[in-house]
Scaffold this motif. Sequence first.
Motif, short mmCIF file in Angstrom:
data_model
loop_
_atom_site.label_atom_id
_atom_site.label_comp_id
_atom_site.label_asym_id
_atom_site.label_seq_id
_atom_site.Cartn_x
_atom_site.Cartn_y
_atom_site.Cartn_z
N PHE A 1 60.76 15.48 88.91
CA PHE A 1 61.47 14.19 88.99
C PHE A 1 62.92 14.31 89.46
O PHE A 1 63.58 13.30 89.69
CB PHE A 1 61.46 13.49 87.62
N GLY A 2 63.42 15.54 89.57
CA GLY A 2 64.82 15.70 89.99
C GLY A 2 65.80 15.30 88.91
O GLY A 2 67.00 15.17 89.17
N THR A 3 65.33 15.13 87.69
CA THR A 3 66.22 14.73 86.59
C THR A 3 66.94 15.95 86.03
O THR A 3 66.32 16.99 85.78
CB THR A 3 65.38 14.09 85.45
N LEU A 4 68.23 15.81 85.81
CA LEU A 4 68.98 16.90 85.17
C LEU A 4 68.69 16.82 83.67
O LEU A 4 68.95 15.80 83.04
CB LEU A 4 70.48 16.74 85.45
N THR A 5 68.14 17.87 83.13
CA THR A 5 67.67 17.81 81.74
C THR A 5 68.66 18.48 80.78
O THR A 5 69.67 19.04 81.19
CB THR A 5 66.30 18.50 81.59
N GLU B 1 62.44 25.89 78.19
CA GLU B 1 62.98 25.99 79.56
C GLU B 1 61.88 25.74 80.59
O GLU B 1 62.11 25.11 81.62
CB GLU B 1 63.60 27.38 79.77
N ALA B 2 60.65 26.20 80.27
CA ALA B 2 59.55 26.02 81.23
C ALA B 2 59.27 24.53 81.44
O ALA B 2 59.12 24.07 82.59
CB ALA B 2 58.29 26.70 80.69
N PHE B 3 59.24 23.77 80.35
CA PHE B 3 58.96 22.33 80.48
C PHE B 3 60.11 21.64 81.21
O PHE B 3 59.89 20.82 82.12
CB PHE B 3 58.76 21.70 79.10
N HIS B 4 61.33 21.96 80.84
CA HIS B 4 62.49 21.30 81.47
C HIS B 4 62.57 21.64 82.96
O HIS B 4 62.93 20.79 83.78
CB HIS B 4 63.78 21.68 80.75
N ASN B 5 62.23 22.86 83.28
CA ASN B 5 62.25 23.25 84.70
C ASN B 5 61.19 22.47 85.47
O ASN B 5 61.43 21.96 86.57
CB ASN B 5 62.02 24.77 84.82
N ALA B 6 60.00 22.35 84.87
CA ALA B 6 58.93 21.59 85.53
C ALA B 6 59.33 20.12 85.68
O ALA B 6 59.08 19.49 86.71
CB ALA B 6 57.63 21.71 84.72
N LYS C 1 70.31 24.44 86.71
CA LYS C 1 71.67 24.50 87.27
C LYS C 1 71.71 25.19 88.63
O LYS C 1 72.32 24.68 89.58
CB LYS C 1 72.62 25.18 86.29
N ALA C 2 71.04 26.34 88.72
CA ALA C 2 71.10 27.09 89.98
C ALA C 2 70.51 26.27 91.12
O ALA C 2 71.09 26.19 92.22
CB ALA C 2 70.36 28.41 89.82
N ASP C 3 69.38 25.62 90.86
CA ASP C 3 68.75 24.79 91.90
C ASP C 3 69.61 23.57 92.23
O ASP C 3 69.74 23.20 93.40
CB ASP C 3 67.36 24.31 91.43
N ALA C 4 70.17 22.94 91.20
CA ALA C 4 70.95 21.71 91.42
C ALA C 4 72.19 22.00 92.28
O ALA C 4 72.59 21.17 93.09
CB ALA C 4 71.36 21.12 90.08
N GLU C 5 72.76 23.17 92.10
CA GLU C 5 73.97 23.47 92.88
C GLU C 5 73.67 23.66 94.36
O GLU C 5 74.55 23.56 95.21
CB GLU C 5 74.68 24.70 92.29
N LYS C 6 72.38 23.93 94.65
CA LYS C 6 72.00 24.07 96.08
C LYS C 6 71.62 22.72 96.68
O LYS C 6 71.48 22.60 97.89
CB LYS C 6 70.80 25.02 96.18
N GLN D 1 72.83 16.54 94.13
CA GLN D 1 73.01 16.91 92.72
C GLN D 1 74.31 17.69 92.51
O GLN D 1 74.98 17.52 91.49
CB GLN D 1 71.80 17.70 92.23
N ALA D 2 74.65 18.52 93.50
CA ALA D 2 75.92 19.25 93.40
C ALA D 2 77.08 18.26 93.35
O ALA D 2 78.04 18.43 92.59
CB ALA D 2 76.07 20.20 94.59
N ALA D 3 76.97 17.20 94.16
CA ALA D 3 78.04 16.18 94.17
C ALA D 3 78.12 15.48 92.81
O ALA D 3 79.22 15.22 92.30
CB ALA D 3 77.78 15.16 95.27
N ILE D 4 76.95 15.20 92.22
CA ILE D 4 76.94 14.54 90.90
C ILE D 4 77.61 15.43 89.85
O ILE D 4 78.44 14.99 89.06
CB ILE D 4 75.49 14.19 90.48
N LEU D 5 77.27 16.74 89.91
CA LEU D 5 77.85 17.67 88.93
C LEU D 5 79.36 17.75 89.11
O LEU D 5 80.12 17.82 88.14
CB LEU D 5 77.22 19.06 89.09
N LYS D 6 79.79 17.71 90.38
CA LYS D 6 81.24 17.81 90.67
C LYS D 6 81.97 16.57 90.12
O LYS D 6 83.02 16.68 89.49
CB LYS D 6 81.43 17.92 92.19
N VAL D 7 81.37 15.41 90.36
CA VAL D 7 81.99 14.17 89.86
C VAL D 7 82.08 14.23 88.34
O VAL D 7 83.09 13.86 87.74
CB VAL D 7 81.19 12.93 90.31
N ALA D 8 81.00 14.71 87.70
CA ALA D 8 80.99 14.79 86.23
C ALA D 8 82.12 15.69 85.74
O ALA D 8 82.85 15.35 84.80
CB ALA D 8 79.65 15.31 85.74
#
Lengths: 279, 482
Positions: free
Chosen positions: B360-364, B350-355, B371-376, B380-387
């Motif tokens: 890079f802003g990549t969803l890992t 999780e530490a590496f994926h978070n870093a 997830k918590a950061d992306a929803e803010k 990225q929230a729009a991308i998650l919603k489309v998915a």
Amino acid sequence: MTGRWRVVARRNIWHLLLIPLCLVWVYPFVWMVSAAFKTPREMLIGGLSLMPNDATLENFRRAWTTAKFGTYTANTITFSIAVVILVLLVASTAGYALARPGLPGKKILVGILIATMFIPHGYTIIPTFVLVNGIGLGNGLLGAALAQAGPALVVPVLLFMGFFSGIPKELEEAARMDGAGYLRTYWRVMLPLAKPVLGTVALMNFIGAWNAFFIPLVFTLGNPDLRTLGVGMYGFYGQDTTDWTGLAAAACISVIPVVVVFLFLQRTFVEGIAGAVKS
Amino acid sequence: MKIRPALTAFTCAVALALSGCNLVGGSPDSGDATGKVTVTVALVPDPPGASQFYRQQFDEFEKANPGITVKVLENPSDQQLNAVELMFQQNNAPDVFRAQDDGMDRMAARGWVAPLDEFVTPDFLKQFPEGSMDPATSGLHRDGKLMSLPLVWGPWSTLRVFLYNEDLLKKSGFDGPPKTWTELEQMATKVSADGKGKYFGYSPTAAKAVGVEMLADTAVPYSVPATGIDYRTGKPATSSPGLVEAVELHRRMQAAKVMMPGWESWDGSRAFKEFAAGRLAMYPTPPWHVAEVRKLAPEIKMGITGLPVPAAGRGAYLPITKSFSPLWSMSAKSTHKAESWKVMDFLASEAFHNAYYKKFGTLTALESAWKADAEKNPDQAAILKVAQESMRRAPNPALATAGGRAMTDALAANPDLKHTDAAFSSIIKNQPFAPAAAKLDKDLQTYLDKTSADLTAKGKEASAKDLTFSGWDPLKDYTPGG
């Protein structure tokens, strides 16, 4: 209009026509240099302007440190010098031997040499790789330099052969009368006379080796620390995106030294070519 | 001009000394005098800037694991597999290497990939979203064995979004994006006309028929644009009305000069540059374009939504064919497997994926890391919603049976039988696509029959049956074996 003014006017008209052509010719190069100082945003969506709005050296820093262009520059110097030394050594001795009038099978040898010029590198890369690996040089730049120098020899051999053929036979005979053997005659008498060809061949092969891509790519695939500048440029291409400004800075680092070398040695180059053609 | 031998010799000596033993080379190292084990990791410094990131991360790892040194070997992405192959052939293989998607299969076929099951613990598996490490759907398993670890979020590879420039749409009197293909055509036509050559309404993402494929995925099962086969029947279906209409839509817009000129020669990154420069109003795209647009034009009013669907209604969802794509593999020839696993465990932590997400802003692959950061983050929230709204799990013959893998490999090896070239030709030459599609279907059927016969002759059981999932409804989540 007097005759003198007519000449000046005609010359100026030619200049007026040629200057825009020159600008078009050098524009891509100047644009590359300018892009090396731009931000990615300005380069990609900022149009064709040459003057950066917000000039930065960050691209050079990234190319030099992060993309290891410092190491690659040292590797390229090593590789290019090794190629030049190998080519000069082999081409001058081969050219000297082939220039001797009584050499049996000379025409066949020259014919084979010329025929090898038409074999693309891609066809010979696997046996070359296996051979270099087999003699234990697969993990260093010398192996890559050998692979680069081999196919590059034909034109230099012919240049040396042409030059040495033009030197009067009496000069060699005089050296022999003075007690010089075959090798000493070559080293002390003939080679110093061939300085213009040496300069030309050295310059041609230095530039060729500096800009080489295919051979260094294949020979450094398994050992990225050995990469040369030409191969290192590839590192700016990502899977989805490319670091274009970093690439432009890297291209400047790669190209500018060789342009400077050429500018310093262009006289030798011209003299060498002219001498070889005349002889 | 005089050549000075002494000066020349000195220059050569200095230059050669600069790179030390690189001239002749040395043997690869696997340990040092202090008894530390060196683990070699062959990776791709991608995205740009990743070199520094990986080194920093491995420095952290080394601090936490004093007995291990990580040596990083970087290769350009399109040379990575060749480089790793060469290293194996020279008996100088890396311990851990990046081999994406089919690349992992290429390495595994040569016996160079070590199964990871002996190292994996239940706690390790718990990090991944529930059910995602099931061998039937993970995408990381072969013959029931775990052969690779992921880096990127599973849906990322097949998710497609629709980007639009709110300002350009507003100028033409539109308040929101098109919901249907009909609206897309009408809106794009109006925007291009209003743009008067300065900006355009629509463009496919890149040359060929990539845009066609993206839109067609909302009309027909994903396998039709991807392979030409309808996985519900196991039969060729290039002439499905949904795919034909997706091509015709593009053909009409091209003929009417609605699409941005020059798209025929675009590479995969040109569209986001044109969009960021405000010259393109709408286009369908893979989700990574979103971050690239933001990098170039943070101020642009970019809308992110799902792809428009046929006027008659959605015929299919975008597919989730596997939970993850393979990325990190361990060498079967590694002499330091336990230490190599520690490195892989770190790369999947999780530490590496978070870093990685923060850099890079990549969803890992580890959703918990971001997830918590992306929803803010609005993009990225729009991308998650489309998915969530536009993707459903779909069957994957390559994971279902060995025959399915053989048949899909054979189809992938013959890209001429895909719709791509015919569709592209139809669009740029303004010729109807249906006759070409009918011919493709005929050729595909012949090829399927021949492939099946050839494989059977070699003792492998493979046929169109392996490409058939008769109970599958492309409007619902697929359950393997269910």
